[in-house]
Write an enzyme that holds these catalytic residues in place. Structure first.
Site, PDB file in Angstrom:
ATOM      1  NE  ARG A  90      -4.423  -0.435   2.295  1.00 30.70           N
ATOM      2  CZ  ARG A  90      -5.240  -1.496   2.432  1.00 30.70           C
ATOM      3  NH1 ARG A  90      -4.750  -2.695   2.533  1.00 30.70           N
ATOM      4  NH2 ARG A  90      -6.538  -1.324   2.460  1.00 30.70           N
ATOM      5  NE  ARG A 162     -13.349  -4.194   6.393  1.00 34.72           N
ATOM      6  CZ  ARG A 162     -12.392  -4.082   5.476  1.00 34.72           C
ATOM      7  NH1 ARG A 162     -12.275  -5.006   4.531  1.00 34.72           N
ATOM      8  NH2 ARG A 162     -11.557  -3.073   5.481  1.00 34.72           N
TER       9      ARG A 162
END
Ligand code: AMP
Length: 217
Positions: A90, A162
């Site tokens: 990332r 989530r």
């Protein structure tokens, strides 16, 4: 085959991973799933990572790199049929360190698959996303609801939303993505390993494109 899956949150990397697992039998290595498992088990790593994840920020590079290095060097399943890394790298630092690890274990990457998607689609997808706690199967309250409310069609596990799929955190994650992860795309483009897929498309269309991509390679 060894792949990395890139793209903003909600572009469809999880769905893409499920397609690749089914069609190419690749092992799915998701750093997000690994962190959520550590959090569930209340490990020291999990407790530390949670502080960042709940805010939509990135867990520091050193922690993620150490975790992925262990996975790539100790998981015997990884060396055989190939794998895909989902949610990693990332940052450019993570991409560089990954190349160093893979060079050392002589397993160079084949491709980086980049899923693009537009912001309205991303917000709509993440806002309605639901995940099975047991097998990780993905659902959506409108586009792909489970047959029985809150129960996974695949394994009967509990379906949940989530904690980081809320509006404020989604925006932070998008900003983090633009500032830190977008440049990783160029890193792989410069290596000639980048392949792009349109994440706004429905999953059966993506699957058709994907199959053609690997057939024609
Ligand atoms: P994901 O399931 O891929 O959306 O990841 C959920 C969260 O885990 C992210 O928003 C980050 O906080 C953390 N995370 C996952 N992978 C990484 C990574 N490669 N580097 C830093 N943080 C990560």
């Amino acid at each position: 085959m060894r792949l990395v899956l890139l793209g903003p949150p909600g572009a469809g990397k999880g769905t893409l991973a499920a397609l690749l697992k089914e069609s190419l039998k690749l092992v799915h290595i998701s750093t997000g799933d690994m962190f959520r498992e550590e959090i569930r088990n209340k490990t020291q790593l999990g407790c530390g990572a949670k502080l960042y994840i709940d805010k939509g920020e990135l867990v520091p590079d050193e922690i993620v790199i150490q975790m992925i290095e262990q996975q790539l060097t100790n998981n015997s399943a990884v060396g055989h049929g190939g794998y895909m890394l989902d949610g990693f790298p990332r940052t450019c630092k993570q991409a560089e360190d990954l190349d160093r690890i893979l060079e050392r274990i002589q397993q160079p990457l084949d491709y980086a698959l980049y899923m693009t998607a537009t912001l309205p689609i991303i917000v709509q997808r993440l806002g309605g996303r639901r995940v099975c706690r047991k097998c990780g199967a993905l659902f959506h309250i409108r586009n792909k609801p489970p047959l029985k409310e809150n129960v996974c069609d695949n394994c009967g596990g509990e379906i949940y939303k989530r904690a980081d799929d809320n509006e404020a955190t989604i925006h932070t994650r998008m900003n983090v993505y633009v500032n830190n992860t977008q440049p990783v795309k160029d890193y792989y483009k410069n290596q000639g390993k980048l392949k792009e897929l349109d994440g706004d498309k429905e999953s059966d269309e993506v699957q058709a494109i994907l199959m053609k991509m690997f057939r024609d390679k």
